[in-house]
Design an enzyme around this catalytic site. Structure first.
Site, short mmCIF file in Angstrom:
data_model
loop_
_atom_site.label_atom_id
_atom_site.label_comp_id
_atom_site.label_asym_id
_atom_site.label_seq_id
_atom_site.Cartn_x
_atom_site.Cartn_y
_atom_site.Cartn_z
N LYS A 217 0.81 -1.21 0.00
CA LYS A 217 0.00 0.00 0.00
C LYS A 217 0.86 1.27 0.00
O LYS A 217 0.39 2.35 -0.34
CB LYS A 217 -0.89 0.02 1.26
CG LYS A 217 -1.85 -1.14 1.36
CD LYS A 217 -2.60 -1.07 2.71
CE LYS A 217 -3.34 -2.34 2.99
NZ LYS A 217 -3.87 -2.33 4.39
N GLY A 218 2.10 1.15 0.43
CA GLY A 218 2.91 2.33 0.75
C GLY A 218 3.08 3.37 -0.35
O GLY A 218 3.24 4.55 -0.05
N GLU B 256 7.92 2.88 -6.34
CA GLU B 256 8.04 2.27 -5.01
C GLU B 256 8.29 3.35 -3.96
O GLU B 256 8.98 4.33 -4.23
CB GLU B 256 9.19 1.24 -5.05
CG GLU B 256 9.57 0.60 -3.75
CD GLU B 256 8.49 -0.24 -3.08
OE1 GLU B 256 7.37 0.27 -2.96
OE2 GLU B 256 8.78 -1.37 -2.65
N ASP B 257 7.72 3.17 -2.79
CA ASP B 257 7.94 4.16 -1.73
C ASP B 257 9.36 4.05 -1.18
O ASP B 257 10.09 5.02 -1.14
CB ASP B 257 6.89 4.00 -0.60
CG ASP B 257 6.71 2.55 -0.15
OD1 ASP B 257 7.40 1.66 -0.68
OD2 ASP B 257 5.88 2.30 0.74
N ASP C 267 14.42 -1.25 0.86
CA ASP C 267 15.09 -1.57 2.11
C ASP C 267 16.06 -2.73 1.83
O ASP C 267 17.17 -2.53 1.36
CB ASP C 267 13.99 -1.91 3.12
CG ASP C 267 14.48 -2.14 4.53
OD1 ASP C 267 15.48 -1.52 4.92
OD2 ASP C 267 13.85 -2.92 5.26
N LYS D 195 17.17 2.90 1.60
CA LYS D 195 17.99 2.62 2.80
C LYS D 195 19.09 1.65 2.39
O LYS D 195 19.00 0.45 2.64
CB LYS D 195 17.12 1.95 3.88
CG LYS D 195 16.27 2.90 4.67
CD LYS D 195 15.76 2.25 5.95
CE LYS D 195 14.45 1.57 5.75
NZ LYS D 195 13.83 1.09 7.00
N PHE E 95 13.53 3.03 11.01
CA PHE E 95 12.19 2.70 10.54
C PHE E 95 11.40 3.99 10.41
O PHE E 95 11.26 4.75 11.37
CB PHE E 95 11.49 1.72 11.48
CG PHE E 95 10.32 1.06 10.81
CD1 PHE E 95 10.51 -0.05 10.00
CD2 PHE E 95 9.04 1.57 10.96
CE1 PHE E 95 9.43 -0.65 9.34
CE2 PHE E 95 7.96 0.98 10.31
CZ PHE E 95 8.17 -0.13 9.50
N VAL E 96 10.91 4.25 9.20
CA VAL E 96 10.25 5.53 8.94
C VAL E 96 8.77 5.32 8.61
O VAL E 96 8.37 4.27 8.10
CB VAL E 96 10.95 6.29 7.79
CG1 VAL E 96 12.30 6.81 8.24
CG2 VAL E 96 11.10 5.42 6.54
N ASP F 266 3.69 3.04 6.56
CA ASP F 266 3.07 2.73 7.84
C ASP F 266 3.97 1.91 8.74
O ASP F 266 4.98 1.35 8.31
CB ASP F 266 1.81 1.89 7.62
CG ASP F 266 2.15 0.43 7.25
OD1 ASP F 266 2.99 0.24 6.36
OD2 ASP F 266 1.58 -0.49 7.87
N ARG G 210 0.24 6.41 8.26
CA ARG G 210 0.33 6.67 6.81
C ARG G 210 -0.05 8.10 6.47
O ARG G 210 0.38 8.66 5.47
CB ARG G 210 -0.63 5.76 6.03
CG ARG G 210 -0.23 4.31 5.98
CD ARG G 210 -1.06 3.58 4.91
NE ARG G 210 -1.07 2.15 5.12
CZ ARG G 210 -0.13 1.31 4.70
NH1 ARG G 210 0.91 1.79 4.04
NH2 ARG G 210 -0.20 0.02 4.93
P1 IMP Z 1 12.28 -4.61 1.14
O1 IMP Z 1 11.71 -5.80 0.42
O2 IMP Z 1 12.99 -5.00 2.39
O3 IMP Z 1 13.13 -3.74 0.24
O4 IMP Z 1 11.08 -3.77 1.68
C1 IMP Z 1 10.31 -2.96 0.87
C2 IMP Z 1 8.96 -2.71 1.50
O5 IMP Z 1 9.02 -2.80 2.93
C3 IMP Z 1 8.50 -1.31 1.19
O6 IMP Z 1 7.68 -1.29 0.06
C4 IMP Z 1 7.73 -0.92 2.44
O7 IMP Z 1 6.39 -1.30 2.29
C5 IMP Z 1 8.35 -1.72 3.54
N1 IMP Z 1 9.35 -0.93 4.32
C6 IMP Z 1 10.68 -1.02 4.28
N2 IMP Z 1 11.26 -0.16 5.14
C7 IMP Z 1 10.24 0.49 5.72
C8 IMP Z 1 10.19 1.56 6.70
O8 IMP Z 1 11.19 2.07 7.21
N3 IMP Z 1 8.93 1.97 7.03
C9 IMP Z 1 7.79 1.45 6.50
N4 IMP Z 1 7.81 0.48 5.60
C10 IMP Z 1 9.02 0.00 5.19
#
Ligand code: IMP
Length: 175
Positions: A40-41, A96-97, A100, A128, A149-150, A156, A162
């Site tokens: 959803k982000g 993408e928001d 990570d 990140k 964590f943001v 969210d 959100r």
């Molecule tokens: P990844 O697969 O670890 O790169 O994570 C990506 C997804 O995790 C993003 O689309 C977010 O929905 C969520 N996410 C990663 N870091 C954060 C954060 O700091 N706050 C909130 N959601 C996060």
């Protein structure tokens, strides 16, 4: 006790989105791109981005999650809402928001590549890099942020925060 600290202000986000949108407008003018957001982000970013681009675009969303209620990626990607639009031969931009570990975006890019779009690029508002597990190329990036964590601007923590206009760091003590 709720402790929320602004990391990037609404104003800074707005300026950056306008900057990214101007670059994307140049790139995608007359190409009728398909923008795919990850739910959803990314919904807030997507809404601001397409209005700032100001050119005809099509949008679709997929829902992917690896977090559940936790702050750490489980590493397993769950697919919720699936892509409805055929993408073969299309100019595709994934919106993408935040990137990570990179696992979510790698999963999606590999899935989309197999459907043979004309082009496939990634636009992410926040990155990140210190937490990266797999390498992912970000073609258009807003901000590099520290390992925290943001929340806010669509992001969210367990479905909370959100609505915040700034990107904020939320402390563990929040109940
Ligand atoms: P990844 O697969 O670890 O790169 O994570 C990506 C997804 O995790 C993003 O689309 C977010 O929905 C969520 N996410 C990663 N870091 C954060 C954060 O700091 N706050 C909130 N959601 C996060």
């Amino acid at each position: 006790m709720t402790e929320i600290e602004v990391l990037i202000s609404e104003h800074e986000i707005k300026e950056k989105v306008t900057e990214l949108a101007a670059i994307l407008k140049e790139e995608y003018q007359d190409k009728h791109p398909l923008l795919i957001g990850i739910l959803k982000g990314s919904f807030v970013f997507m809404a601001d981005l397409i209005r700032s681009m100001g050119i005809p675009v099509e949008i679709d969303f997929v829902q992917l999650s690896s977090y559940g209620a936790a702050r750490e990626s489980s590493g397993k990607i769950k697919v919720g809402h699936r892509l409805k639009t055929p993408i073969k031969g299309r100019e595709v931009l994934v919106v993408e928001d935040i990137v990570d570990t990179g696992l979510t975006i790698r999963f999606l890019l590999n899935y989309l590549k197999r459907k043979r779009p004309a082009s496939l690029k990634l636009c992410a508002l926040f990155d990140k890099p210190s937490r990266r597990v797999v390498d992912v190329p970000i073609d258009y990036l807003g901000f590099t942020i520290p390992d925290a964590f943001v929340v806010g601007y669509g992001l969210d923590w367990n479905e909370r925060f959100r609505y915040l206009r700034d990107l904020c760091i939320v402390s563990e003590e929040v109940k």
